[in-house]
Design an enzyme around this catalytic site. Structure first.
Site, PDB file in Angstrom:
ATOM      1  N   THR A 159       0.818  -1.214   0.000  1.00 45.25           N
ATOM      2  CA  THR A 159       0.000   0.000   0.000  1.00 45.25           C
ATOM      3  C   THR A 159       0.851   1.263   0.000  1.00 45.25           C
ATOM      4  OG1 THR A 159      -1.810  -1.110   1.149  1.00 45.25           O
ATOM      5  CG2 THR A 159      -1.729   1.277   1.325  1.00 45.25           C
ATOM      6  N   GLN A 352     -32.765 -12.493  24.195  1.00 49.70           N
ATOM      7  CA  GLN A 352     -31.322 -12.578  24.404  1.00 49.70           C
ATOM      8  C   GLN A 352     -30.725 -13.721  23.585  1.00 49.70           C
ATOM      9  OE1 GLN A 352     -29.950 -10.207  25.939  1.00 49.70           O
ATOM     10  NE2 GLN A 352     -28.086 -10.765  27.036  1.00 49.70           N
ATOM     11  N   GLU A 451      -5.478  -4.992   4.065  1.00 45.67           N
ATOM     12  CA  GLU A 451      -5.426  -6.070   3.070  1.00 45.67           C
ATOM     13  C   GLU A 451      -6.577  -5.969   2.071  1.00 45.67           C
ATOM     14  OE1 GLU A 451      -2.968  -8.265   2.661  1.00 45.67           O
ATOM     15  OE2 GLU A 451      -1.867  -7.495   4.393  1.00 45.67           O
TER      16      GLU A 451
END
Length: 624
Positions: A159, A352, A451
């Protein structure tokens, strides 16, 4: 592995200390020890126990509750801890080849302690080391020994400040000088600085630098990787011509030193080129064993895939920790009840369970998928190392690239959403720093970006699928891939004629039902995306414009549905093996069905729309 340790080796799987979770554990319909042995295997459990025991007894890994370390101190400690991991020699190079799954196991153990430590170790040994191993040749094997002896410390520099996802626009150059048999690595300006590179900020001595390879005559041959020394290993001072530094504090993972580097006409020997996919002769002639550009590209994808596959494992680790914290809290936290005198654990409430249990199922399904994909990657790298230049090897690289490009978004987004749900499910106590949920959320967040940005990566997968369909339409080719992830697409016409029919909810408790629905959905989305792409082109849009117009409503859901199908398929096959202990078949089957149905439910609107479109009178199923 179906062996048992009941009444046997309690040192491997000791009983839990007595406490408020005893009631739930006593109600279990299966043995947790048997489940651990089946999912991990005895050898892996012993390996993990060795690691945890070493860390628990080493003062270097002792934590100081409530202590806030300075950024410099945290990074110094993280490097020393990483160095200590190599001194322990938990995993030799020989062990990596013999038992490759110990690699992600070690990284997960380190990540349970601190994700910055796991990332630092991973970037040096697996990403940097894997790039040298898979992209280099015999002349680079000496680097592998130095990596594991920590004589050098590495990073992966692809990069740049102005370009990340668009790797074709990377501007760092490597011009070959035949007079000295050297490459000249150069950053033309600040925007071409390597940026966000993990380990580069403070500690890396060497980098795998991706640069455009150019030979005399202004002939450029695209991105190639080079080993470049950026610091003196003894002093950590920059090498001549290298400007290198730290980019500063981040939102999370601050034990990892992300950095930048610029190169001013840095000369490196010709042998610094990692020459698996292409080389330069002393005279300056570019040579490659891959005459087919697609094959050469497939080889180059291996280095990128290894990082993405590793991120899948790290993301799932974060989800494991969050789900364990939230479920245990929910089993002990009591609120309300059938009478004013009796309160019940919040885990008893269907709401839940609806919030948390799907993420428990996701942990098991995605963890199995990440292991299987890692083994696929190992197969690819072994083929590269052995000089396999077959069409199958190149196709394997493309298939793994497509799967890794979609599984990183799936795993990191699922974990991102799951950690937030776990935080909220723990109520106000979930906001306390001591419970680690905030740290897990911040440390997982970059998994969605580095990535490769998740949404951009999904285009890689949809493009792969569209390319296969175009090949079939034009040449009549069958859908075939080394890992068989796309083979079912050959039966698309018949699949699209099927109807989803179940007579009861119980019928859905077999993940094969959701699996069939997923195949229908992928076939439908592939056909619709292909038609939409061609329609845009016929309307005058360029290929670039047409693909952009197809991403939001077509390409993106296609890529996600495809990788979700692959995860469901692999986990379904795993839990329905003959070797599954009879006592575990029910619980594993429920986990498989829950993950499949929960994932599929996110496509409910799409399925409804698709059914209506396919049911329209006069509508024909065509691929063009």
């Amino acid at each position: 592995m179906a062996s048992t340790v009941e009444g046997g080796d309690t040192a491997l799987l000791p009983e839990f200390p007595r406490g408020p979770l005893d009631a739930y554990r006593a109600r279990a319909s299966f043995s947790w020890k048997e489940l651990a042995l089946f999912t991990e295997g005895e050898d892996m459990l012993r390996f993990k126990k060795t690691i945890f025991s070493a860390l628990e007894n080493d003062p270097l890994f002792a934590r100081s509750p409530g202590a806030d370390l300075s950024l410099e101190k945290y990074r110094e400690l993280n490097f020393l801890r990483c160095k200590r991991i190599f001194e322990y020699d938990f995993l030799s190079v020989e062990d990596m080849f013999k038992s490759p799954l110990k690699v992600p196991a070690l990284i997960q153990c380190l990540g349970m302690y601190d994700s910055s430590l796991a990332a630092k170790y991973l970037l040096h040994s697996l990403v940097f080391g894997s790039a040298v191993y898979s992209s280099g040749s015999e002349r680079h094997l000496t680097y592998i020994q130095k990596i594991f002896r920590m004589e050098i410390f590495g990073c992966f520099a692809l990069t740049e400040l102005s370009h990340g996802s668009n790797t074709k626009a990377i501007r760092t150059t490597a011009h070959y000088d035949p007079a000295t048999e050297e490459f000249i690595i150069h950053s033309p300006d600040f925007e071409a600085a390597k940026f966000w590179v993990g380990n580069m900020g403070k500690t890396a001595t060497h980098a795998v630098v991706f640069a455009k390879l150019c030979v005399p005559g202004d002939q450029c041959h695209g991105l190639h990787p080079f080993i470049v020394q950026i610091r003196d290993p003894k002093t950590l001072l920059p090498m001549p011509g290298v400007m290198v530094g730290d980019i500063g504090k981040k939102l999370g993972q601050n034990g990892l030193d992300n950095g930048f580097a610029m190169f001013h006409k840095v000369r490196v020997p010709r042998q610094s080129l990692l020459n698996r996919m292409g080389d330069v002769t002393p005279e300056g002639t570019y040579v490659s064993p891959f005459k087919d550009v697609r094959q050469r590209f497939g080889v180059s994808l291996g280095s990128l895939s290894s990082g993405r596959v590793s991120i899948v494992s790290l993301a799932i680790l974060n989800l494991k920790l969050a789900v364990a914290i939230a479920l245990r809290f929910s089993a002990t936290r009591r609120q309300f009840g059938p009478t004013e005198e009796e309160e019940i654990p919040v885990l008893e409430y269907p709401m839940q369970q609806w919030r948390l249990l799907p993420y428990l199922a996701a942990v098991y399904a995605l963890d199995h998928f990440s292991k299987s994909l890692f083994l696929d990657l190992v197969e690819l790298q072994r083929g590269l190392a052995s000089g396999d230049r077959s069409a199958r090897q190149a196709e394997l690289g493309r298939e793994i690239h497509a799967l890794a490009s979609a599984s990183k978004p799936l795993a990191s987004w699922t974990t991102q959403q799951g950690i937030q749900e776990c935080r909220e499910a723990c109520g106000g106590h979930g906001y306390l720093a001591m419970n680690r949920l905030g740290v897990l959320r911040d440390d997982n967040d970059p998994n969605c970006t580095y990535e490769g940005d998740n949404n951009i990566l999904l285009q890689q997968t949809s493009n792969y699928l569209l390319g296969l369909l175009a090949h079939q339409v034009q040449d009549g080719a069958c859908f075939r891939s080394p890992l068989k992830s796309v083979d079912f697409l050959d039966a698309c016409p018949g699949i699209l004629d099927q109807k989803f029919e179940v007579s009861s909810v119980a019928d859905c408790l077999d993940s094969a039902v959701a699996l069939a629905a997923y195949k229908w959905l992928v076939c439908y989305l592939l056909r619709e995306t292909y038609q939409k792409l061609n329609q845009e082109k016929r309307s005058g849009s360029s290929d670039f414009e047409a693909r952009n117009k197809c991403q939001v409503s077509h390409g993106r859901p296609l890529a996600l549905a495809f990788v979700e199908l692959t995860v469901v398929q692999r986990f379904h096959e795993h839990v329905h093996q003959p070797c599954v202990p009879p006592s575990l078949r029910a619980v594993l089957g429920r986990l498989s069905a829950l993950y499949a149905l929960w994932s599929l439910s996110r496509h409910t609107a799409l399925l409804y729309r698709a059914e209506r479109r396919c049911s329209c009178p006069g509508r024909r199923d065509r691929s063009s």
